[in-house]
Design a protein around this motif. Structure first.
Motif, short mmCIF file in Angstrom:
data_model
loop_
_atom_site.label_atom_id
_atom_site.label_comp_id
_atom_site.label_asym_id
_atom_site.label_seq_id
_atom_site.Cartn_x
_atom_site.Cartn_y
_atom_site.Cartn_z
N VAL A 254 0.85 -1.19 0.00
CA VAL A 254 0.00 0.00 0.00
C VAL A 254 0.88 1.24 0.00
N TYR A 255 0.62 2.14 -0.93
CA TYR A 255 1.33 3.42 -0.93
C TYR A 255 0.58 4.43 -0.06
N ALA A 256 -0.74 4.49 -0.25
CA ALA A 256 -1.54 5.43 0.53
C ALA A 256 -2.99 4.98 0.54
N MET A 257 -3.67 5.35 1.59
CA MET A 257 -5.12 5.18 1.67
C MET A 257 -5.71 6.46 2.23
N GLY A 258 -6.99 6.61 2.05
CA GLY A 258 -7.59 7.80 2.61
C GLY A 258 -9.00 8.03 2.13
N TRP A 259 -9.40 9.30 2.19
CA TRP A 259 -10.77 9.66 1.90
C TRP A 259 -10.84 10.94 1.06
N TYR A 260 -11.75 10.92 0.11
CA TYR A 260 -12.12 12.09 -0.66
C TYR A 260 -13.62 12.29 -0.47
N VAL B 122 -9.95 14.79 1.36
CA VAL B 122 -10.27 15.05 2.77
C VAL B 122 -9.03 14.74 3.62
N ALA B 123 -8.55 13.51 3.52
CA ALA B 123 -7.40 13.10 4.32
C ALA B 123 -6.81 11.83 3.73
N THR B 124 -5.48 11.74 3.76
CA THR B 124 -4.80 10.53 3.33
C THR B 124 -3.73 10.16 4.34
N ILE B 125 -3.36 8.89 4.33
CA ILE B 125 -2.30 8.39 5.17
C ILE B 125 -1.43 7.46 4.35
N ARG B 126 -0.13 7.70 4.36
CA ARG B 126 0.78 6.88 3.59
C ARG B 126 1.21 5.67 4.41
N ALA B 127 1.89 4.75 3.75
CA ALA B 127 2.32 3.52 4.39
C ALA B 127 3.20 3.81 5.61
N ASN C 131 -2.07 13.65 5.56
CA ASN C 131 -2.31 14.90 4.85
C ASN C 131 -3.80 15.21 4.96
N TYR C 132 -4.13 16.44 5.34
CA TYR C 132 -5.52 16.83 5.54
C TYR C 132 -5.86 18.08 4.74
N ALA C 133 -7.10 18.14 4.30
CA ALA C 133 -7.61 19.39 3.75
C ALA C 133 -7.67 20.42 4.88
N ASP C 134 -7.40 21.66 4.54
CA ASP C 134 -7.42 22.71 5.56
C ASP C 134 -8.76 22.78 6.27
N VAL D 197 -10.70 20.55 7.28
CA VAL D 197 -11.00 19.51 8.26
C VAL D 197 -9.92 19.36 9.31
N LYS D 198 -8.83 20.08 9.19
CA LYS D 198 -7.75 19.98 10.17
C LYS D 198 -8.26 20.31 11.56
N GLY D 199 -7.87 19.47 12.50
CA GLY D 199 -8.30 19.67 13.88
C GLY D 199 -9.65 19.05 14.20
N ARG D 200 -10.37 18.63 13.19
CA ARG D 200 -11.69 18.01 13.40
C ARG D 200 -11.72 16.55 12.96
N PHE D 201 -11.03 16.23 11.90
CA PHE D 201 -11.02 14.87 11.34
C PHE D 201 -9.67 14.21 11.61
N THR D 202 -9.70 12.89 11.79
CA THR D 202 -8.49 12.12 11.98
C THR D 202 -8.54 10.86 11.11
N VAL D 203 -7.51 10.67 10.30
CA VAL D 203 -7.41 9.47 9.48
C VAL D 203 -6.43 8.51 10.14
N SER D 204 -6.76 7.22 10.11
CA SER D 204 -5.88 6.21 10.68
C SER D 204 -6.01 4.93 9.87
N ARG D 205 -5.03 4.05 10.06
CA ARG D 205 -5.03 2.81 9.27
C ARG D 205 -4.50 1.68 10.14
N THR D 206 -5.10 0.50 10.02
CA THR D 206 -4.63 -0.67 10.75
C THR D 206 -3.61 -1.44 9.91
N ASN D 207 -2.95 -2.38 10.53
CA ASN D 207 -2.00 -3.23 9.81
C ASN D 207 -2.68 -4.07 8.74
#
Length: 116
Positions: A31-37, A48-53, A58-61, A63-73
């Motif tokens: 996986v290179y990256a996952m996230g949400w649009y 909206v937000a992405t998370i790399r391996a 990376n967050y859109a301005d 949603v910063k401070g309100r949204f959190t992106v996370s990923r499991t193994n």
């Protein structure tokens, strides 16, 4: 072909919270990256937000401070959304980019509606 299975959308009042989740239908070895649009009616799809391996996020301005992106193994990706406002109303799409060839996949979309 990888399918992304999303869940967690719905109707919430302003100031409320929702958590979206997305799981690939098969094991992804690289996986290179996952996230949400998201895409609101009449608007273009936006990040909206992405998370790399490696964990870089990376967050859109907006949603910063309100949204959190996370990923499991196991490559389930979450989007915790707090303090929602009507401007967050949109269809939210899960996103996956594979390492190597860079193939991209999209979920079917889940509706988030923020309304009093």
């Amino acid at each position: 072909q990888v399918q992304l299975v999303e869940s967690g959308g719905g109707l919430v009042q302003p100031g409320g919270s929702l958590r979206l989740s997305c799981t690939p239908s098969s094991t992804i070895s690289s996986v290179y990256a996952m996230g949400w649009y998201r895409q609101a009616p009449g608007e273009q799809r936006e990040l909206v937000a992405t998370i790399r391996a490696g964990g870089h996020t990376n967050y859109a301005d907006s949603v910063k401070g309100r949204f959190t992106v996370s990923r499991t193994n196991a490559n389930t990706v979450y989007l915790q959304m707090n303090n929602l406002s009507p401007e967050d109303t949109a269809v939210y799409y899960c996103y996956l980019k594979i390492g190597g060839w860079g193939t991209e996949y999209w979920g079917q979309g889940t509706q988030v509606t923020v309304r009093g």
